[in-house]
Design a protein around this motif. Structure first.
Motif: not given
Lengths: 237, 159
Positions: B49-52, B75-79, B85-89, B106-112
């Motif tokens: 269910g998760a994108p990144h 507002r990145y939805q995790i479950r 947070g931020h999207l990084h390469r 790839a693109t990853v999400f890092v929660p803040e």
């Protein structure tokens, strides 16, 4: 439902879209009973939902089935404008709908709107904004597509370039790094010891426990920075 | 390794998977795969269910990610939760115990994580939609194996 009280844009941004018409529109909107629809719309917070409380709009909502924030504004604008909106105003109302869909976390509504918008003549700033809204709406692949299209249309726009770089599809950069058969032993160790170490961070190499701690920070203090060491660090849940 | 009927390789590498709950609060077993995020090897659970991919914030702290090249994401939805947070390469490696590793930028999400939030119980994630779906993978639960591969050119599916 998202709390719109902290949304930073609202009236100012709305005015930018609708110009002076918006102020007149606000003046004409009567105040009546409260409506829950205002909470779904990001641009109405400063009006305290007055527009959506109007009996006229509530009637439209009830009879025509409008429930989406952006659609309600569109309906209101068409009713109260003394003339038909111009092409630019229509286009900007579409941006309003994108914002409303994003704020509501409604990916379906976002895609419905963004897919019928004409992006050939959009300024770079609209691309950047739509990309951010797509991310908020959860339309991540659409954000990727908009970034690609935006950089194609504006190849020298720094922000769009950065967005396209970050959001680009996965790229395989190497396929021939050799396997490490010893990593299988780490999985075996976890299967065997998961119950005993539940809730702990552990560090493993070739099936040998290198360290364990209640916290990731504590584990790194024990084993040092695990980057590029081949040591597996994981929390046993 | 797995092959297509015409003998082209489906997978270039394979690794062991483990099954365990994603957090201590849960009981449903999830699939955990060994993965390297920018050189730090950990286990990430496969979340369809998760994108990144989502990098545990404490692991991300070790990676010296450049904030200037990141893209903020509110507002990145995790479950069931929303986090900022931020999207990084970032380079992600699917670590092989047989065959070859697969290295993917790839693109990853890092929660803040805010002071009032606790991420310590949550693992890193391999998302389906913007990562796994765009390479190839297969799972053999009887052998606890995760197979992976990719074409040189990755085609995306239109939304």
């Amino acid at each position: 439902m998202t709390d719109v009280a902290h949304h930073p844009k609202s009236a100012l941004e709305t005015e930018a879209y609708l110009g002076t018409e918006w102020s007149r529109l606000l003046e004409k909107a009567p105040t009546a009973t409260s409506g829950s629809y205002a909470r779904a719309h990001p641009f109405l917070e400063d009006t305290d939902g007055d527009i959506l409380r109007s009996p006229r709009i509530q009637e439209r909502v009830e009879h025509e089935g409008f429930y989406h924030g952006g659609t309600i504004v569109w309906s209101l604008a068409r009713d109260l404008f003394p003339r038909e909106p111009t092409t630019d105003e229509c286009a900007d109302l579409a941006m309003l709908e994108l914002a409303a869909a994003a704020e509501a976390g409604d990916e379906t509504a976002f895609l419905r709107t963004v897919n019928v918008m004409s992006w050939d003549t959009r300024p770079a700033e609209d691309f950047a904004r739509a990309i951010r809204l797509a991310l908020t709406a959860g339309a991540h692949l659409k954000a990727q597509r908009l970034a690609e299209l935006g950089t194609a249309n504006y190849p020298h726009h720094a922000e769009l370039q950065r967005m396209a770089h970050v959001l680009a599809p996965p790229r395989v950069i190497a396929k021939k790094a050799p396997a490490r058969p010893g990593t299988r032993a780490d999985s075996e160790w976890i299967r065997t010891n998961a119950e005993r170490y539940r809730g702990q961070w552990v560090a493993l190499r070739d099936g040998e426990l290198q360290g364990t701690s209640d916290s990731f920070e504590g584990l790194v203090r024990q084993i040092g920075n695990p980057k590029d060491t081949g040591v597996l660090v994981t929390k046993i849940s | 390794m797995l092959l297509y009927p015409d003998q082209r390789p489906f997978a270039i590498g394979a690794s062991s998977i483990t099954f365990r709950p994603a957090t201590e609060r849960e009981s449903t077993p999830r699939i955990f795969v060994r993965v390297s995020f920018g050189g730090v090897e950990t286990q990430a659970f496969v979340d369809t269910g998760a994108p990144h991919p989502v990098v545990h914030p404490e692991i991300a702290n070790l990676l010296d990610l450049d904030p200037d090249s990141a893209l903020s994401h509110e507002r990145y939805q995790i479950r069931r939760d929303f986090v900022d947070g931020h999207l990084h390469r970032l380079q992600i490696t699917l670590v092989a115990e047989a065959g070859d590793n697969l290295d993917v930028e790839a693109t990853v999400f890092v929660p803040e994580i805010r002071p009032d939030q606790d991420w310590s119980d949550f693992p890193s994630i391999l998302g389906l939609r913007v990562f796994l779906e765009q390479i190839r993978f297969a799972i053999d639960p009887s052998e606890d194996r995760f197979y992976f591969g990719a074409d040189e050119v990755i085609d995306l599916v239109d939304e």
